[in-house]
Design an enzyme around this catalytic site. Structure first.
Site, PDB file in Angstrom:
ATOM      1  N   SER A  64      76.020 -33.808 -58.530  1.00 39.63           N
ATOM      2  CA  SER A  64      77.512 -34.386 -58.102  1.00 39.63           C
ATOM      3  C   SER A  64      78.791 -34.281 -59.155  1.00 39.63           C
ATOM      4  O   SER A  64      78.443 -34.495 -60.007  1.00 39.63           O
ATOM      5  CB  SER A  64      77.380 -35.361 -57.536  1.00 39.63           C
ATOM      6  OG  SER A  64      79.360 -36.070 -57.003  1.00 39.63           O
TER       7      SER A  64
ATOM      8  N   TYR B 245      75.549 -45.403 -58.991  1.00 39.35           N
ATOM      9  CA  TYR B 245      74.978 -43.425 -58.223  1.00 39.35           C
ATOM     10  C   TYR B 245      75.463 -42.729 -59.596  1.00 39.35           C
ATOM     11  O   TYR B 245      74.220 -42.211 -59.302  1.00 39.35           O
ATOM     12  CB  TYR B 245      75.646 -43.911 -57.312  1.00 39.35           C
ATOM     13  CG  TYR B 245      75.952 -42.153 -56.412  1.00 39.35           C
ATOM     14  CD1 TYR B 245      74.784 -41.883 -55.493  1.00 39.35           C
ATOM     15  CD2 TYR B 245      76.905 -41.220 -56.970  1.00 39.35           C
ATOM     16  CE1 TYR B 245      74.625 -40.474 -55.347  1.00 39.35           C
ATOM     17  CE2 TYR B 245      76.641 -40.247 -56.078  1.00 39.35           C
ATOM     18  CZ  TYR B 245      75.672 -39.731 -55.647  1.00 39.35           C
ATOM     19  OH  TYR B 245      76.478 -38.236 -54.635  1.00 39.35           O
TER      20      TYR B 245
ATOM     21  N   LYS C  51      72.714 -39.459 -60.617  1.00 46.84           N
ATOM     22  CA  LYS C  51      72.916 -38.174 -60.810  1.00 46.84           C
ATOM     23  C   LYS C  51      73.006 -37.395 -62.388  1.00 46.84           C
ATOM     24  O   LYS C  51      72.382 -36.887 -62.767  1.00 46.84           O
ATOM     25  CB  LYS C  51      73.746 -38.290 -60.183  1.00 46.84           C
ATOM     26  CG  LYS C  51      73.797 -37.527 -58.037  1.00 46.84           C
ATOM     27  CD  LYS C  51      73.041 -37.595 -58.069  1.00 46.84           C
ATOM     28  CE  LYS C  51      72.762 -37.926 -56.801  1.00 46.84           C
ATOM     29  NZ  LYS C  51      72.116 -36.637 -55.442  1.00 46.84           N
TER      30      LYS C  51
HETATM   31  P1  NAD Z   1      72.888 -38.250 -45.951  1.00 44.83           P
HETATM   32  O1  NAD Z   1      72.617 -39.345 -46.206  1.00 44.83           O
HETATM   33  O2  NAD Z   1      73.727 -37.517 -45.272  1.00 44.83           O
HETATM   34  O3  NAD Z   1      71.654 -37.107 -46.240  1.00 44.83           O
HETATM   35  C1  NAD Z   1      70.582 -37.529 -48.060  1.00 44.83           C
HETATM   36  C2  NAD Z   1      69.029 -37.857 -46.767  1.00 44.83           C
HETATM   37  O4  NAD Z   1      68.281 -38.178 -47.879  1.00 44.83           O
HETATM   38  C3  NAD Z   1      69.743 -38.860 -45.455  1.00 44.83           C
HETATM   39  O5  NAD Z   1      68.931 -37.888 -44.062  1.00 44.83           O
HETATM   40  C4  NAD Z   1      68.657 -39.848 -46.036  1.00 44.83           C
HETATM   41  O6  NAD Z   1      67.578 -40.501 -44.781  1.00 44.83           O
HETATM   42  C5  NAD Z   1      67.613 -39.491 -46.747  1.00 44.83           C
HETATM   43  N1  NAD Z   1      66.633 -39.872 -47.882  1.00 44.83           N
HETATM   44  C6  NAD Z   1      67.268 -41.029 -48.858  1.00 44.83           C
HETATM   45  N2  NAD Z   1      66.804 -41.040 -49.260  1.00 44.83           N
HETATM   46  C7  NAD Z   1      65.391 -40.911 -49.190  1.00 44.83           C
HETATM   47  C8  NAD Z   1      64.084 -41.269 -49.249  1.00 44.83           C
HETATM   48  N3  NAD Z   1      63.336 -42.045 -50.421  1.00 44.83           N
HETATM   49  N4  NAD Z   1      63.022 -40.018 -48.998  1.00 44.83           N
HETATM   50  C9  NAD Z   1      63.323 -39.746 -48.431  1.00 44.83           C
HETATM   51  N5  NAD Z   1      64.131 -39.694 -47.440  1.00 44.83           N
HETATM   52  C10 NAD Z   1      65.189 -39.606 -48.193  1.00 44.83           C
HETATM   53  O7  NAD Z   1      73.711 -36.975 -47.596  1.00 44.83           O
HETATM   54  P2  NAD Z   1      74.295 -35.904 -47.681  1.00 44.83           P
HETATM   55  O8  NAD Z   1      75.841 -36.508 -48.293  1.00 44.83           O
HETATM   56  O9  NAD Z   1      73.849 -34.857 -46.786  1.00 44.83           O
HETATM   57  O10 NAD Z   1      73.565 -35.596 -49.470  1.00 44.83           O
HETATM   58  C11 NAD Z   1      72.923 -34.982 -49.901  1.00 44.83           C
HETATM   59  C12 NAD Z   1      73.227 -35.146 -51.623  1.00 44.83           C
HETATM   60  O11 NAD Z   1      74.288 -34.055 -51.613  1.00 44.83           O
HETATM   61  C13 NAD Z   1      72.820 -35.936 -52.117  1.00 44.83           C
HETATM   62  O12 NAD Z   1      71.623 -36.094 -52.685  1.00 44.83           O
HETATM   63  C14 NAD Z   1      73.905 -36.757 -52.456  1.00 44.83           C
HETATM   64  O13 NAD Z   1      73.370 -37.647 -53.623  1.00 44.83           O
HETATM   65  C15 NAD Z   1      74.275 -35.161 -52.484  1.00 44.83           C
HETATM   66  N6  NAD Z   1      75.653 -35.002 -52.825  1.00 44.83           N
HETATM   67  C16 NAD Z   1      76.601 -35.472 -51.725  1.00 44.83           C
HETATM   68  C17 NAD Z   1      77.933 -35.313 -51.347  1.00 44.83           C
HETATM   69  C18 NAD Z   1      79.108 -35.963 -50.479  1.00 44.83           C
HETATM   70  O14 NAD Z   1      80.193 -36.005 -50.371  1.00 44.83           O
HETATM   71  N7  NAD Z   1      78.281 -36.089 -49.540  1.00 44.83           N
HETATM   72  C19 NAD Z   1      78.142 -35.902 -52.941  1.00 44.83           C
HETATM   73  C20 NAD Z   1      78.057 -34.560 -53.824  1.00 44.83           C
HETATM   74  C21 NAD Z   1      77.008 -34.564 -53.897  1.00 44.83           C
HETATM   75  N1  UFG Z   2      91.084 -42.287 -49.835  1.00 41.53           N
HETATM   76  C1  UFG Z   2      91.865 -42.826 -49.162  1.00 41.53           C
HETATM   77  N2  UFG Z   2      91.155 -43.063 -48.221  1.00 41.53           N
HETATM   78  C2  UFG Z   2      90.265 -43.795 -47.796  1.00 41.53           C
HETATM   79  C3  UFG Z   2      88.837 -42.949 -48.413  1.00 41.53           C
HETATM   80  C4  UFG Z   2      89.311 -42.310 -49.538  1.00 41.53           C
HETATM   81  O1  UFG Z   2      92.925 -42.666 -49.519  1.00 41.53           O
HETATM   82  O2  UFG Z   2      89.587 -44.376 -46.661  1.00 41.53           O
HETATM   83  C5  UFG Z   2      91.141 -41.387 -50.972  1.00 41.53           C
HETATM   84  C6  UFG Z   2      90.304 -41.473 -52.312  1.00 41.53           C
HETATM   85  O3  UFG Z   2      91.119 -42.924 -53.240  1.00 41.53           O
HETATM   86  C7  UFG Z   2      90.209 -40.548 -53.184  1.00 41.53           C
HETATM   87  C8  UFG Z   2      90.315 -39.185 -52.181  1.00 41.53           C
HETATM   88  O4  UFG Z   2      90.118 -39.774 -50.415  1.00 41.53           O
HETATM   89  O5  UFG Z   2      91.270 -40.341 -52.880  1.00 41.53           O
HETATM   90  C9  UFG Z   2      89.070 -38.535 -52.145  1.00 41.53           C
HETATM   91  O6  UFG Z   2      87.690 -39.771 -51.702  1.00 41.53           O
HETATM   92  P1  UFG Z   2      86.514 -39.682 -51.498  1.00 41.53           P
HETATM   93  O7  UFG Z   2      85.364 -41.077 -51.518  1.00 41.53           O
HETATM   94  O8  UFG Z   2      86.404 -38.878 -50.135  1.00 41.53           O
HETATM   95  O9  UFG Z   2      85.496 -39.286 -52.246  1.00 41.53           O
HETATM   96  P2  UFG Z   2      85.667 -39.034 -54.638  1.00 41.53           P
HETATM   97  O10 UFG Z   2      86.244 -37.946 -54.418  1.00 41.53           O
HETATM   98  O11 UFG Z   2      86.253 -40.726 -54.243  1.00 41.53           O
HETATM   99  O12 UFG Z   2      83.605 -39.028 -54.842  1.00 41.53           O
HETATM  100  C10 UFG Z   2      83.220 -38.534 -53.937  1.00 41.53           C
HETATM  101  C11 UFG Z   2      82.274 -38.940 -53.655  1.00 41.53           C
HETATM  102  C12 UFG Z   2      80.809 -39.195 -54.728  1.00 41.53           C
HETATM  103  C13 UFG Z   2      80.883 -37.513 -55.267  1.00 41.53           C
HETATM  104  C14 UFG Z   2      82.810 -36.929 -55.381  1.00 41.53           C
HETATM  105  C15 UFG Z   2      82.224 -36.020 -56.452  1.00 41.53           C
HETATM  106  O13 UFG Z   2      81.947 -39.997 -52.468  1.00 41.53           O
HETATM  107  O14 UFG Z   2      79.879 -40.009 -54.653  1.00 41.53           O
HETATM  108  O15 UFG Z   2      83.577 -36.882 -54.331  1.00 41.53           O
HETATM  109  O16 UFG Z   2      81.097 -35.626 -55.467  1.00 41.53           O
HETATM  110  F1  UFG Z   2      80.314 -37.840 -56.090  1.00 41.53           F
END
Ligand code: NAD
Ligand code: UFG
Length: 352
Positions: free
Chosen positions: A134, A159, A163
């Site tokens: 991330s 979190y 990562k």
């Molecule tokens: P998500 O929660 O929709 O998907 C993650 C899946 O993993 C879920 O279906 C959950 O049930 C499963 N899971 C969690 N722990 C588990 C375990 N111990 N065993 C088996 N299954 C398990 O999340 P996502 O948005 O699809 O994110 C996928 C990956 O990308 C994650 O590693 C997350 O940290 C990373 N990521 C997400 C974002 C974002 O904003 N969505 C940003 C950066 C990184």
């Molecule tokens: N924001 C609002 N209102 C809300 C939610 C978010 O104004 O209800 C703003 C936040 O303050 C930020 C921007 O929208 O300025 C984006 O916020 P997000 O929570 O959507 O995303 P972030 O960039 O804070 O973080 C996300 C994930 C993290 C990840 C990061 C980079 O939550 O896990 O992107 O991948 F690490």
């Protein structure tokens, strides 16, 4: 016949948001896919919709396994019955705020789960992994405009530390056993949905992230959007992020897999997956209003603790080495996010 025809990929967390979209792409590209997911943050309906999207023939190449990476036996069961060419490892808990309150759960799930996975992969001599990292590993980026992969890394919360530690663990494993090939994909802000509107993001409880929150305001599930911060030194005072369409991310995983299969020198390498463009919160709201025709009521609130001002990706390395570049802009992201929400106001639930 496509060269990927016989390649068998294990997708952990494949029932989740990014997982389901990637599995659709994998199947369409001719890969066989096994998902392992404990459904902690997802539902089986999402996998059924993936099957529906790819049709009955490709669906035969998809297997769902209910299992938890914290239980080594659950992983062992999969590897003992089939050979995997590579693993795409999405499974993790991802709530930044939640991780501050319950760090033990985050370290247990994300670290122990991943270590169990590596051990089983090693035992069965499957040593290729695409790992979901991330942009959070850049911490509060000091140098702007864009985050470059070789920046110094820093995590700001449990979190983020999971990562960062998992990236370090991957680098250590590769140092100790150079035959491993590991691609660390640092996602920026994944949004949007499959163009069909059949799969998309469906967070449990009140959403933490901007776009899922906006989508719930649009369908009346939340009264208004809290805009966190109006006094940032940006063009309109709101914070700037690099939003990326989830289908572009899915393509990024295919590119990463191909890299693993074709480049014996890949080692353990990190790539940003972003668009390289920054969009402010207010610009994102405006784009969503345009796409949906809905007014999003807003309340200006103080900054959210721990938020950075401007974060966006340098995309050069992924373009050059993976041959991958994001295709979609914020208008397409909002169009597809709205299509998903409009068709599924309660996500995968039938009604509340
Ligand atoms: P998500 O929660 O929709 O998907 C993650 C899946 O993993 C879920 O279906 C959950 O049930 C499963 N899971 C969690 N722990 C588990 C375990 N111990 N065993 C088996 N299954 C398990 O999340 P996502 O948005 O699809 O994110 C996928 C990956 O990308 C994650 O590693 C997350 O940290 C990373 N990521 C997400 C974002 C974002 O904003 N969505 C940003 C950066 C990184
Ligand atoms: N924001 C609002 N209102 C809300 C939610 C978010 O104004 O209800 C703003 C936040 O303050 C930020 C921007 O929208 O300025 C984006 O916020 P997000 O929570 O959507 O995303 P972030 O960039 O804070 O973080 C996300 C994930 C993290 C990840 C990061 C980079 O939550 O896990 O992107 O991948 F690490």
């Amino acid at each position: 016949m496509d060269s990927s025809m016989e390649q068998n990929i294990l997708v952990t967390g494949g029932a989740g948001f990014i997982g389901t979209h990637t599995v659709v792409k994998l199947l369409k590209e001719g890969f066989k896919v096994s998902i392992i997911d404990n459904l902690d943050n997802s539902v089986l309906e999402a996998v059924d919709r993936v099957r529906e999207l790819v049709g009955p023939n490709l669906s035969k190449k998809l297997e769902f396994n209910l299992g938890d990476l914290r239980n080594k036996e659950d992983i062992e069961k999969l590897f003992s019955k089939q050979r995997f060419d590579a693993v795409i490892h999405f499974a993790a808990l991802k709530g930044v705020g939640e991780s501050v309150g319950i760090p033990r759960r985050y370290y247990d799930n994300n670290l122990v789960g991943t270590i169990n996975l590596y051990e089983t992969m090693s035992k069965y001599n499957c040593k290729m992994m695409v790992f979901s990292s991330s942009a959070t590993v850049y911490g509060e980026p000091k140098k702007i405009p864009a985050c470059v992969e070789d920046f110094q890394l820093k995590a700001l919360n449990p979190y983020g530390r999971t990562k960062l530690f998992l990236e370090e663990i991957a680098r250590d494993i590769h140092r100790a056993e150079p035959e491993w090939r590991i691609v660390l994909l640092r996602y920026f802000n994944p949004v949007g949905a499959h163009e069909s509107g059949r799969i998309g993001e469906d967070p449990k409880g009140i959403p933490n992230n901007l776009m899922p929150y906006i989508q719930q305001v649009a369908v009346g599930r939340q009264p208004e959007l809290n805009v966190y911060g109006h006094d940032y030194p940006t063009k309109d005072g709101s914070a700037v992020r690099d939003y990326i369409h989830v289908m572009d991310l899915a393509d990024g995983h295919i590119a990463a897999l191909r890299k693993l299969f074709t480049d014996p020198k890949i080692g353990c390498t990190a790539y940003n997956l972003g668009t390289g463009r920054g969009t402010s919160v207010l610009e994102m709201v405006a784009a969503f209003e345009k796409a949906s025709g809905k007014k999003i009521p807003m309340k200006v609130c103080p900054r959210r603790p721990g938020d950075s001002t401007v974060v966006y990706a340098s995309t050069e390395k992924a373009e050059k080495e993976l041959g991958w570049k994001a295709k979609y802009g914020v208008d397409e992201m909002c169009r597809d996010q709205w299509n998903w929400t409009n068709n599924n106001p309660w996500g995968y639930q039938k009604k509340l």
